[in-house]
Design a protein around this motif. Structure first.
Motif, PDB file in Angstrom:
ATOM      1  N   THR A 164     -65.805 -52.162-100.025  1.00 34.93           N
ATOM      2  CA  THR A 164     -65.035 -50.959-100.289  1.00 34.93           C
ATOM      3  C   THR A 164     -64.453 -50.499 -98.950  1.00 34.93           C
ATOM      4  OG1 THR A 164     -66.749 -49.330 -99.802  1.00 34.93           O
ATOM      5  CG2 THR A 164     -66.770 -50.292-102.009  1.00 34.93           C
ATOM      6  N   VAL A 165     -63.653 -49.459 -98.996  1.00 33.93           N
ATOM      7  CA  VAL A 165     -63.092 -48.906 -97.762  1.00 33.93           C
ATOM      8  C   VAL A 165     -64.214 -48.440 -96.842  1.00 33.93           C
ATOM      9  CG1 VAL A 165     -61.637 -47.056 -96.829  1.00 33.93           C
ATOM     10  CG2 VAL A 165     -60.956 -48.237 -98.925  1.00 33.93           C
ATOM     11  N   TRP A 166     -65.281 -47.888 -97.399  1.00 31.01           N
ATOM     12  CA  TRP A 166     -66.360 -47.314 -96.598  1.00 31.01           C
ATOM     13  C   TRP A 166     -67.541 -48.258 -96.395  1.00 31.01           C
ATOM     14  CZ3 TRP A 166     -66.201 -42.160 -99.778  1.00 31.01           C
ATOM     15  CH2 TRP A 166     -65.105 -41.392 -99.362  1.00 31.01           C
ATOM     16  N   SER A 167     -67.497 -49.477 -96.916  1.00 34.79           N
ATOM     17  CA  SER A 167     -68.600 -50.425 -96.726  1.00 34.79           C
ATOM     18  C   SER A 167     -68.821 -50.689 -95.243  1.00 34.79           C
ATOM     19  CB  SER A 167     -68.297 -51.754 -97.418  1.00 34.79           C
ATOM     20  OG  SER A 167     -68.281 -51.607 -98.809  1.00 34.79           O
ATOM     21  N   VAL A 168     -70.091 -50.812 -94.886  1.00 37.88           N
ATOM     22  CA  VAL A 168     -70.487 -51.078 -93.498  1.00 37.88           C
ATOM     23  C   VAL A 168     -69.736 -50.126 -92.556  1.00 37.88           C
ATOM     24  CG1 VAL A 168     -70.973 -52.858 -91.781  1.00 37.88           C
ATOM     25  CG2 VAL A 168     -70.802 -53.492 -94.187  1.00 37.88           C
ATOM     26  N   TYR A 209     -66.103 -51.144 -91.611  1.00 38.33           N
ATOM     27  CA  TYR A 209     -65.964 -52.353 -90.797  1.00 38.33           C
ATOM     28  C   TYR A 209     -64.611 -53.033 -91.011  1.00 38.33           C
ATOM     29  CZ  TYR A 209     -66.694 -57.156 -89.224  1.00 38.33           C
ATOM     30  OH  TYR A 209     -66.556 -58.372 -88.615  1.00 38.33           O
ATOM     31  N   GLY A 210     -64.184 -53.128 -92.269  1.00 43.03           N
ATOM     32  CA  GLY A 210     -62.914 -53.776 -92.592  1.00 43.03           C
ATOM     33  C   GLY A 210     -61.698 -53.022 -92.080  1.00 43.03           C
ATOM     34  N   TYR A 211     -61.907 -51.807 -91.642  1.00 44.55           N
ATOM     35  CA  TYR A 211     -60.828 -50.966 -91.105  1.00 44.55           C
ATOM     36  C   TYR A 211     -61.119 -50.573 -89.656  1.00 44.55           C
ATOM     37  CZ  TYR A 211     -59.081 -50.547 -95.863  1.00 44.55           C
ATOM     38  OH  TYR A 211     -58.575 -50.819 -97.108  1.00 44.55           O
ATOM     39  N   LEU A 212     -61.801 -51.469 -88.942  1.00 47.56           N
ATOM     40  CA  LEU A 212     -62.105 -51.266 -87.523  1.00 47.56           C
ATOM     41  C   LEU A 212     -62.919 -49.997 -87.266  1.00 47.56           C
ATOM     42  CD1 LEU A 212     -58.618 -52.269 -86.109  1.00 47.56           C
ATOM     43  CD2 LEU A 212     -60.635 -53.727 -86.359  1.00 47.56           C
ATOM     44  N   PHE A 213     -63.749 -49.619 -88.220  1.00 54.19           N
ATOM     45  CA  PHE A 213     -64.625 -48.445 -88.151  1.00 54.19           C
ATOM     46  C   PHE A 213     -63.861 -47.120 -88.072  1.00 54.19           C
ATOM     47  CE2 PHE A 213     -67.247 -51.954 -86.524  1.00 54.19           C
ATOM     48  CZ  PHE A 213     -68.273 -51.908 -87.446  1.00 54.19           C
ATOM     49  N   ILE A 214     -62.577 -47.156 -88.362  1.00 53.93           N
ATOM     50  CA  ILE A 214     -61.788 -45.918 -88.392  1.00 53.93           C
ATOM     51  C   ILE A 214     -62.361 -44.939 -89.412  1.00 53.93           C
ATOM     52  CG2 ILE A 214     -59.513 -44.952 -88.940  1.00 53.93           C
ATOM     53  CD1 ILE A 214     -58.340 -47.504 -87.597  1.00 53.93           C
ATOM     54  N   PRO A 215     -62.799 -45.393 -90.610  1.00 60.61           N
ATOM     55  CA  PRO A 215     -63.391 -44.439 -91.555  1.00 60.61           C
ATOM     56  C   PRO A 215     -64.638 -43.734 -91.035  1.00 60.61           C
ATOM     57  CG  PRO A 215     -62.734 -46.419 -92.710  1.00 60.61           C
ATOM     58  CD  PRO A 215     -62.606 -46.710 -91.227  1.00 60.61           C
ATOM     59  N   LEU A 216     -65.325 -44.325 -90.085  1.00 57.54           N
ATOM     60  CA  LEU A 216     -66.509 -43.683 -89.509  1.00 57.54           C
ATOM     61  C   LEU A 216     -66.121 -42.659 -88.444  1.00 57.54           C
ATOM     62  CD1 LEU A 216     -69.588 -43.451 -89.216  1.00 57.54           C
ATOM     63  CD2 LEU A 216     -69.477 -45.345 -87.571  1.00 57.54           C
TER      64      LEU A 216
END
Length: 139
Positions: free
Chosen positions: A107-111, A114-121
């Motif tokens: 998902t967008v928020w998985s790990v 991670y798939g979005y270079l941790f931008i969601p974190l």
């Protein structure tokens, strides 16, 4: 140095504009991803793909709320949306590591994004920091 005193209305500049752009990009990315996932293979991972769609809605709402955050109601919506985003990325990120069977499809928020270079974190922390530095007060 940015002021932490409450303001009635102040144009968005600097980091605020950058946040709006990044939230807008995340809204587009999450919307596109969830749309493709739901249309193509929803039956394979309904939880994961529904969470991607939820993330898309949260990013759209946060983008709009930041744009209109000079108004007190939108400022409050921004707090709620970005706070929800932070909780979502922390919960989904942790569950995707602790119970990977739940998230065999990312998902967008998985790990923690991670798939979005941790931008969601990182993004909700920056968003909440910006909101704190640009407090709004009732008219």
């Amino acid at each position: 140095m940015a002021s932490t005193t409450p303001t009635r209305s102040r144009g968005m500049t600097g980091i605020g504009r950058v946040l709006v752009v990044v939230y807008g990009i995340m809204a587009l990315a999450a919307t596109g991803r969830s749309f493709v996932q739901i249309v193509r293979e929803f039956d394979d991972a309904p939880l994961a793909y529904s969470l991607s769609a939820l993330a898309a809605v949260v990013y759209i709402l946060a983008t709009l709320a930041l744009i209109f955050s000079a108004r007190l109601a939108w400022y409050r919506v921004a707090w709620i949306a970005i706070g929800f985003e932070l909780v979502g990325v922390l919960v989904v990120g942790t569950l995707s590591l602790v119970l990977p069977a739940l998230f065999q499809h990312p998902t967008v928020w998985s790990v923690y994004g991670y798939g979005y270079l941790f931008i969601p974190l990182v993004l909700p922390f920056l968003g909440l920091w910006w909101l704190t530095r640009h407090r709004r007060m009732a008219p």
